[in-house]
Design a protein around this motif. Structure first.
Motif, PDB file in Angstrom:
ATOM      1  N   CYS A   1       4.850  -2.205  13.751  1.00 23.66           N
ATOM      2  CA  CYS A   1       5.020  -2.092  12.306  1.00 23.66           C
ATOM      3  C   CYS A   1       6.439  -1.698  11.930  1.00 23.66           C
ATOM      4  CB  CYS A   1       4.018  -1.094  11.738  1.00 23.66           C
ATOM      5  SG  CYS A   1       3.932   0.482  12.616  1.00 23.66           S
TER       6      CYS A   1
ATOM      7  N   ARG B   1       0.842  -1.216   0.000  1.00 23.24           N
ATOM      8  CA  ARG B   1       0.000   0.000   0.000  1.00 23.24           C
ATOM      9  C   ARG B   1       0.871   1.258   0.000  1.00 23.24           C
ATOM     10  NH1 ARG B   1      -5.961   0.102   2.315  1.00 23.24           N
ATOM     11  NH2 ARG B   1      -6.370   2.308   2.234  1.00 23.24           N
TER      12      ARG B   1
ATOM     13  N   ILE C   1      -2.251   5.845   4.071  1.00 22.82           N
ATOM     14  CA  ILE C   1      -1.479   5.330   5.196  1.00 22.82           C
ATOM     15  C   ILE C   1      -0.719   6.474   5.868  1.00 22.82           C
ATOM     16  CG2 ILE C   1       0.302   3.725   5.941  1.00 22.82           C
ATOM     17  CD1 ILE C   1      -2.228   2.384   4.864  1.00 22.82           C
TER      18      ILE C   1
ATOM     19  N   TRP D   1     -10.843  -2.440  -0.898  1.00 20.45           N
ATOM     20  CA  TRP D   1      -9.751  -1.676  -1.517  1.00 20.45           C
ATOM     21  C   TRP D   1      -9.211  -2.445  -2.711  1.00 20.45           C
ATOM     22  CZ3 TRP D   1      -7.792   3.109  -0.853  1.00 20.45           C
ATOM     23  CH2 TRP D   1      -6.560   3.390  -1.456  1.00 20.45           C
TER      24      TRP D   1
ATOM     25  N   PRO E   1       2.218  -2.432   6.095  1.00 22.71           N
ATOM     26  CA  PRO E   1       2.191  -0.983   6.304  1.00 22.71           C
ATOM     27  C   PRO E   1       1.824  -0.588   7.731  1.00 22.71           C
ATOM     28  CG  PRO E   1       0.151  -1.670   5.289  1.00 22.71           C
ATOM     29  CD  PRO E   1       1.006  -2.915   5.394  1.00 22.71           C
TER      30      PRO E   1
ATOM     31  N   TYR F   1      -0.589   0.856   9.312  1.00 22.10           N
ATOM     32  CA  TYR F   1      -1.986   1.222   9.070  1.00 22.10           C
ATOM     33  C   TYR F   1      -2.749   1.083  10.383  1.00 22.10           C
ATOM     34  CZ  TYR F   1      -6.391   1.152   6.299  1.00 22.10           C
ATOM     35  OH  TYR F   1      -7.614   1.408   5.744  1.00 22.10           O
ATOM     36  N   CYS F   2      -2.673   2.103  11.217  1.00 25.58           N
ATOM     37  CA  CYS F   2      -3.222   2.014  12.575  1.00 25.58           C
ATOM     38  C   CYS F   2      -4.718   1.711  12.592  1.00 25.58           C
ATOM     39  CB  CYS F   2      -2.951   3.303  13.342  1.00 25.58           C
ATOM     40  SG  CYS F   2      -1.221   3.534  13.798  1.00 25.58           S
ATOM     41  N   TYR F   3      -5.474   2.286  11.659  1.00 22.70           N
ATOM     42  CA  TYR F   3      -6.927   2.105  11.686  1.00 22.70           C
ATOM     43  C   TYR F   3      -7.310   0.657  11.401  1.00 22.70           C
ATOM     44  CZ  TYR F   3     -11.864   3.046  10.795  1.00 22.70           C
ATOM     45  OH  TYR F   3     -13.247   3.044  10.845  1.00 22.70           O
ATOM     46  N   ARG F   4      -6.523  -0.010  10.582  1.00 24.05           N
ATOM     47  CA  ARG F   4      -6.747  -1.429  10.293  1.00 24.05           C
ATOM     48  C   ARG F   4      -5.417  -2.162  10.447  1.00 24.05           C
ATOM     49  NH1 ARG F   4     -11.782  -1.653   8.170  1.00 24.05           N
ATOM     50  NH2 ARG F   4     -12.583   0.213   7.108  1.00 24.05           N
ATOM     51  N   CYS F   5      -4.909  -2.206  11.644  1.00 25.60           N
ATOM     52  CA  CYS F   5      -3.572  -2.732  11.908  1.00 25.60           C
ATOM     53  C   CYS F   5      -3.421  -4.148  11.372  1.00 25.60           C
ATOM     54  CB  CYS F   5      -3.273  -2.704  13.403  1.00 25.60           C
ATOM     55  SG  CYS F   5      -1.653  -3.409  13.812  1.00 25.60           S
TER      56      CYS F   5
ATOM     57  N   GLU G   1     -11.524   8.237   5.638  1.00 32.39           N
ATOM     58  CA  GLU G   1     -11.870   6.862   5.261  1.00 32.39           C
ATOM     59  C   GLU G   1     -13.324   6.592   5.615  1.00 32.39           C
ATOM     60  OE1 GLU G   1     -10.482   2.214   5.872  1.00 32.39           O
ATOM     61  OE2 GLU G   1      -9.111   3.849   6.372  1.00 32.39           O
TER      62      GLU G   1
ATOM     63  N   ASN H   1      -2.824   6.625  -0.857  1.00 33.49           N
ATOM     64  CA  ASN H   1      -2.980   5.252  -0.384  1.00 33.49           C
ATOM     65  C   ASN H   1      -3.532   5.213   1.039  1.00 33.49           C
ATOM     66  OD1 ASN H   1      -1.929   3.394  -2.532  1.00 33.49           O
ATOM     67  ND2 ASN H   1      -0.210   4.785  -2.366  1.00 33.49           N
TER      68      ASN H   1
END
Length: 447
Positions: A183, A131, A213, A387, A164, A166-170, A374, A211
């Motif tokens: 990460c 990503r 992130i 996605w 990545p 990607y805290c919202y969707r770790c 998002e 993207n």
């Protein structure tokens, strides 16, 4: 006979068969207009690149002066404008003793940075992230962890993709800040698994945009520690995030304090500086095509007595460098880096308040005049579409926005807000007001 608009369609393939955009004929500041007499507030800085808006007189005047003085000088000869721009870039990059290699754009900058890293270290592997996006050339597409490369044949070997931040969707199933920045440590694990003596560089975007992130602020300095430990070069892709977009000259400069003591004499944040930075977009505010690889003293010193086996006919083109120098001087003179930080803080505050009334807004992230929204289905975190598919309702939002003189950008489940740094607060407020009203139809589609 084709209509006037149809006759102006681009000759290149866009892959959608649905190209129907108006023909832009002019602009001023944060606004632009088309051949049908409609005008639009540019809330995406065109392609996240028009930092100074449209037709800034200082940049246009600099281009005209350079055209009168000298149109082209090959990189084998010196050029005053090119030298002044390089000096100013190194100064703001906080990389004393560094040097600049000019490219044609972001993709070429990333490809040349990787070549330099491999030549200098004698190693071949490069770690990038899923990503991520680093350009559309064959090599840059291979570096990217982006769906735009899914249907493209594999490029040069030796690229390893990390998960990545990607805290919202770790991807590790953890929650910030109790995650301990797992990460970042994942990068260290990859270096171990691939073999430290085989890894030349880690290439990441300190603040990614389209993207969606945005890494925690501790992520970057932790990467610096990891790369130092293994003797791996750290490369910051600041093509989209550089030159004030995040409220700093470069996004990595807004990271948390170092996790290790700084050496004596280091200025704020210098200890976390990358070994290389790749630049484009805001480098000239998109007024002329230009990219750059900025290298620190360690890398610059290596190539003092080793041949840099690369070159581009238009490297450091005087016309582009004139635009770049004028753009940087304008950022300085008009205080636009600090303005991005302050106006961006206000924008993010407005967005957070707005989100309270819209169940379709799952997360708002970013820094400065750079925000990603998002969208999710009501009652949870399930995305509106998988996605990188863009939900039809977001395409509808863009279309409705145009009818109301607003130009929004969406990708996947994201709406990207990154207006020119010169946008008037009243205009930005108007744009956010329109967005607030349009989000009602997204809420309805989200259930």
């Amino acid at each position: 006979m084709a209509s006037r608009r149809e006759s102006l369609r681009p000759a290149h393939l866009d892959g959608t068969g649905q190209w129907n955009s108006p023909t832009v004929t002019g602009g001023s500041g944060a606004w632009f207009w088309d051949d049908q007499g409609s005008r639009y507030l540019d809330l995406s800085a065109m392609a996240e690149c028009s930092h100074l808006g449209h037709q800034h007189p200082a940049v246009i005047a600099a281009i005209k002066r350079q055209a009168d003085e000298m149109m082209f000088v090959t990189s084998g000869w010196g050029n005053r404008t090119r030298a002044l721009l390089a000096k100013k870039i190194v100064e703001h990059a906080q990389m004393p003793g560094g040097k600049v290699f000019f490219a044609l754009g972001g993709a070429e900058a990333n490809e040349n940075a990787i070549k330099m890293a491999r030549w200098m270290t004698g190693r071949q592997k490069v770690i990038t992230r899923h990503r991520s996006y680093h350009g559309a050339t064959a090599g840059a597409m291979e570096l990217s962890g982006d769906n735009r490369g899914w249907n493209y044949p594999p490029g040069p070997p030796g690229v390893v993709h990390a998960l990545p931040p990607y805290c919202y969707r770790c991807p590790f199933g953890l929650t910030y800040p109790g995650c301990g920045i797992r990460c970042a440590d994942h990068i260290a694990e990859l270096i171990e698994w691939e073999g430290p003596r085989t890894v030349a560089a880690v290439l990441v975007e300190p603040a990614a945009g389209t993207n969606g992130i945005t890494a925690p602020s501790e992520y970057w300095p932790r990467l610096r520690e990891i790369c130092d430990h293994y003797g791996v070069l750290l490369i910051a892709d600041e093509v989209m995030s550089g030159f004030g977009r995040t409220g700093e000259w470069f996004a990595w400069q807004g990271s948390s304090p170092l996790l290790r003591p700084k050496e004596a004499g280091e200025g704020p944040g210098v200890g976390a500086a990358p070994d290389m930075m790749t630049l484009a977009k805001g480098l000239t505010a998109a007024y002329m095509p230009l990219g750059a690889v900025v290298v620190n003293k360690k890398v610059a010193d290596y190539f003092e007595d080793h041949v840099l086996e690369t070159g581009l006919t238009y490297s450091g083109h005087p016309m582009s460098c004139a635009a770049g120098l004028a753009a940087l001087e304008t950022y300085e003179r008009e205080g636009l880096i600090q303005r991005s930080k302050e106006l961006g803080a206000w924008m993010h505050g407005q967005l957070r308040e707005m989100a309270e009334d819209h169940p379709s807004v799952g997360d708002i992230r970013g820094q400065g005049l750079f925000a990603q929204i998002e969208f999710v289905k009501a009652g949870g975190k399930e995305p509106l579409a998988k996605w990188p598919q863009t939900p039809p309702v977001l395409r509808q939002l863009v279309a409705e926005g145009r009818k109301r003189e607003m130009s929004f950008a969406v990708r996947g489940n994201l709406l990207i807000l990154c207006p020119p740094l010169i946008i008037e607060q009243a205009d930005l407020a108007m744009g956010l007001h329109v967005l607030d009203e349009l989000l009602g139809m997204v809420d309805e589609a989200a259930g």
